[in-house]
Design a protein around this motif. Sequence first.
Motif, PDB file in Angstrom:
ATOM      1  N   ASN A 460      42.512  42.243  32.847  1.00  0.00           N
ATOM      2  CA  ASN A 460      42.666  40.468  33.016  1.00  0.00           C
ATOM      3  C   ASN A 460      43.559  40.273  34.151  1.00  0.00           C
ATOM      4  N   GLY A 461      43.269  39.242  34.268  1.00  0.00           N
ATOM      5  CA  GLY A 461      43.906  38.613  35.757  1.00  0.00           C
ATOM      6  C   GLY A 461      45.584  38.352  35.250  1.00  0.00           C
ATOM      7  N   ARG A 462      46.561  38.484  36.159  1.00  0.00           N
ATOM      8  CA  ARG A 462      47.807  38.363  35.852  1.00  0.00           C
ATOM      9  C   ARG A 462      48.163  36.984  35.375  1.00  0.00           C
ATOM     10  N   ILE A 463      48.841  36.350  34.701  1.00  0.00           N
ATOM     11  CA  ILE A 463      49.092  35.178  33.865  1.00  0.00           C
ATOM     12  C   ILE A 463      49.814  34.112  34.949  1.00  0.00           C
ATOM     13  N   ALA A 464      50.712  34.934  35.878  1.00  0.00           N
ATOM     14  CA  ALA A 464      51.228  33.997  36.882  1.00  0.00           C
ATOM     15  C   ALA A 464      50.204  33.517  37.615  1.00  0.00           C
ATOM     16  N   SER A 465      49.077  33.927  38.075  1.00  0.00           N
ATOM     17  CA  SER A 465      48.032  33.419  38.931  1.00  0.00           C
ATOM     18  C   SER A 465      46.867  32.524  37.866  1.00  0.00           C
ATOM     19  N   ASN A 498      48.027  37.876  41.257  1.00  0.00           N
ATOM     20  CA  ASN A 498      46.794  38.507  41.738  1.00  0.00           C
ATOM     21  C   ASN A 498      47.095  38.585  43.133  1.00  0.00           C
ATOM     22  N   ILE A 499      46.182  39.639  43.699  1.00  0.00           N
ATOM     23  CA  ILE A 499      45.846  39.599  45.123  1.00  0.00           C
ATOM     24  C   ILE A 499      44.599  39.583  45.593  1.00  0.00           C
ATOM     25  N   ASN A 500      44.234  38.969  46.722  1.00  0.00           N
ATOM     26  CA  ASN A 500      42.852  38.823  47.121  1.00  0.00           C
ATOM     27  C   ASN A 500      42.287  40.058  47.863  1.00  0.00           C
ATOM     28  N   ILE A 501      41.277  40.580  47.276  1.00  0.00           N
ATOM     29  CA  ILE A 501      40.700  41.835  47.803  1.00  0.00           C
ATOM     30  C   ILE A 501      39.473  41.622  48.738  1.00  0.00           C
ATOM     31  N   PRO A 502      39.698  41.835  50.007  1.00  0.00           N
ATOM     32  CA  PRO A 502      38.472  41.734  50.998  1.00  0.00           C
ATOM     33  C   PRO A 502      37.058  42.470  50.261  1.00  0.00           C
ATOM     34  N   SER A 524      47.075  45.732  41.772  1.00  0.00           N
ATOM     35  CA  SER A 524      47.847  46.098  42.975  1.00  0.00           C
ATOM     36  C   SER A 524      49.205  46.797  42.766  1.00  0.00           C
ATOM     37  N   PRO A 525      49.745  47.648  43.785  1.00  0.00           N
ATOM     38  CA  PRO A 525      51.110  48.499  43.702  1.00  0.00           C
ATOM     39  C   PRO A 525      52.283  47.574  42.979  1.00  0.00           C
ATOM     40  N   MET A 526      53.078  48.146  42.348  1.00  0.00           N
ATOM     41  CA  MET A 526      54.117  47.491  41.736  1.00  0.00           C
ATOM     42  C   MET A 526      55.198  47.393  43.052  1.00  0.00           C
ATOM     43  N   GLN A 527      55.911  46.017  42.803  1.00  0.00           N
ATOM     44  CA  GLN A 527      56.567  45.551  44.085  1.00  0.00           C
ATOM     45  C   GLN A 527      58.356  45.819  43.354  1.00  0.00           C
ATOM     46  N   HIS A 548      50.816  42.882  47.462  1.00  0.00           N
ATOM     47  CA  HIS A 548      50.845  41.392  47.440  1.00  0.00           C
ATOM     48  C   HIS A 548      51.887  41.039  48.640  1.00  0.00           C
ATOM     49  N   PRO A 549      51.280  40.106  49.430  1.00  0.00           N
ATOM     50  CA  PRO A 549      52.085  39.744  50.791  1.00  0.00           C
ATOM     51  C   PRO A 549      53.443  39.143  50.274  1.00  0.00           C
TER      52      PRO A 549
END
Length: 700
Positions: A460-465, A498-502, A524-527, A548-549
């Motif tokens: 499931n998508g990240r709650i922050a997004s 979440n990140i945007n995936i091409p 996506s990888p842990m920051q 994530h950028p």
Amino acid sequence: MTNGNDFVELEECISNPGFTERGAEESRDSTEKNRGTTEENRESTEETRDSTASSVDPTGGGQQDACNEYTQIKPYAGMPKEVLLLYSSQARYRVPRQILFWLLILCVLALVALTITVIALSPPCLGWWRASPLYQIYPRSFRDSDGDGVGDLKGIIEQLSHFEYLNIKSVWISPFYRSPMRDFGYDVEDFREVDPVFGTMQDFEELLAQMHNRGLKLIMDFIPNHTSDRHRWFNLSRSRDEHYKDYYLWTDCNATAPRPNNWVSVFGNSSWTYDEVRGQCYLHQFLKEQPDLNFRNPHVRREMIDILKFWLEKGVDGFRMAAVKRLLEASHLRSEPLTDPSKPPEAFPSQWELHHDYTTSQLGLHQLLQEWRAEMDVYSREPGRYRFMVTESYDHEEVDKTMMYYGSPLVKESDFPFNFYLLDLPRNPSGLWVQHLVLLWMSNMPAGRWPNWVVGNHDNGRIASSAGRGYTRVINMLMLTLPGTPTTYYGEEIGMENINIPHSQIQDPAGKYNLSAGRDPQRSPMQWTGDMNAGFNNVTNATWLPVHPDYSSVNVETQKADSGSVLAQYRLLSLLRQSELPLQRGWFCPVHADTNVFSFLRELDGLDRAFLVLLNFGKEATVTDLSAVAELPDWLTVVMSTAPGAGGRRLHKASLPSEAGEGLVLQYSSGWRYHARPDARCFVSEKACYLGVVNLLYKC
């Protein structure tokens, strides 16, 4: 007197002629004279013993003379045993001794009774799975130690201090079994091996040992519903091996149109695939590379229990049982009814267009789970080694089905089923909606059971997004102040999004079937740092998914240095939850909800302090008036706020201000308890009271 033996028993009247009472003048004599006297006394004593023994008349005739000769009334140093026994029987020595003896016995009995009383009255200690948040690691994305771009077990070992910093004791690791990785580990080729991409069995054993040394618990993912189509069992089954032929669900079908019924897989398309080797269709409720096991076969049940035992004997502390509602299917294989009856029965629907009456929650499911629970309980008998079991089942509006995974009062199943209802929080961010979602679980949960809360995971998508970055802090505060166990998906503690995936970089099979259903964005990888690859891979520039950028500002290292960061506030809330009894095991009482604010009390009988939690999920600042709550004192102290610099303020209960996305934890003292009100709607798993005089928690 003698009775035919050489032993002489002295009575009260027997004399001791060898003893001489000396006056003060004799005590001042010279040392030489004393020495001489001592020698004489020794000789006299020997003579006296002989004369005493010979003077005793067995008939009692000499008794009177002995009585007349005896004049000593005090014990003396060096007296023989016979004389000591003579004095010990006198009342002035015997009575005090007996009094002390019985006092000692009474004290021991009182201590035993007190100990039994305390044990009987004390509530059970919180299990390790209750006392701490549960942290989920998606191993591909947590930490890469060898530079291949994929996270691994050694990477987890390198970051164990992160859990200690967050005061987290329980860690759930998503699958790392040997797998062809069509579904990234959920298609298992060998349940007893570690996939080389994650490391070796030795790496796992080192991870487990280091976690236990730090007081951490390791929970594994267990995937019983299906295997990979490369699993040895499936290859033997498709070859019609006598023992394995019914390990999977097979049925006759037409190779050109392999659809025995309208059952649909989670990833779309039919749940049936034709196998040319066997000449039949097999069932798969997920990918066609994930054939479903046949749990109506007793050999399959035994195999899965043996796999559980394999890992339990290695020392794992628990299991998350995946997709349990799909373990059994109706043996008649009838087509499932459509949600829209107007559609033709032969229409090919999606999984949301069917009532899953024949593919989920079938009769016998809970008996199967109870068997696994019983096996785990065998390993829980070792002191301090309780084995935890949690189930995954998305039952949506059918919350009563979810509650059945708690078991019954007589037969236990999971310690709790995952509570996914807060995943719907972003649908209607308001205080009223959040209260509805919380009470949906609390009001349906069986009495005495333990709640839990989930706002994100690998599916499931990240709650922050989904809820918005501005609500990350208030959601973390909600999770860590509600009763029960919160589950934190890696990165939620720093507010990862979440990140945007091409399209060209999509990895997830669900995303390849349906782009909107893809799960790569939340994986996506842990920051960790602001360095290359966000510290996920410091060896090469490879990452299996893009970073994530925003990693240069949203990372663990940066937020550790900022006392007002999302990470710092998460840690403070975790420590507060551990240190305060009302937050650990106190009553939960909702007291207010409106379009913006949801507020509730956490209180414990007998404890002079309690907490008001006020959370603003709305889109505007507001002032909340709780003057109608008579149990609250007029003034409350802000213990913690998600807004910087708000801690320590004193606020009046009639005027409690909060900004959009702000949360407050306020402490107060009151002799009244809200849960005692007749109209209160409050919940507690295990009633307990606090006795401050002796610092004791007891059942009440």
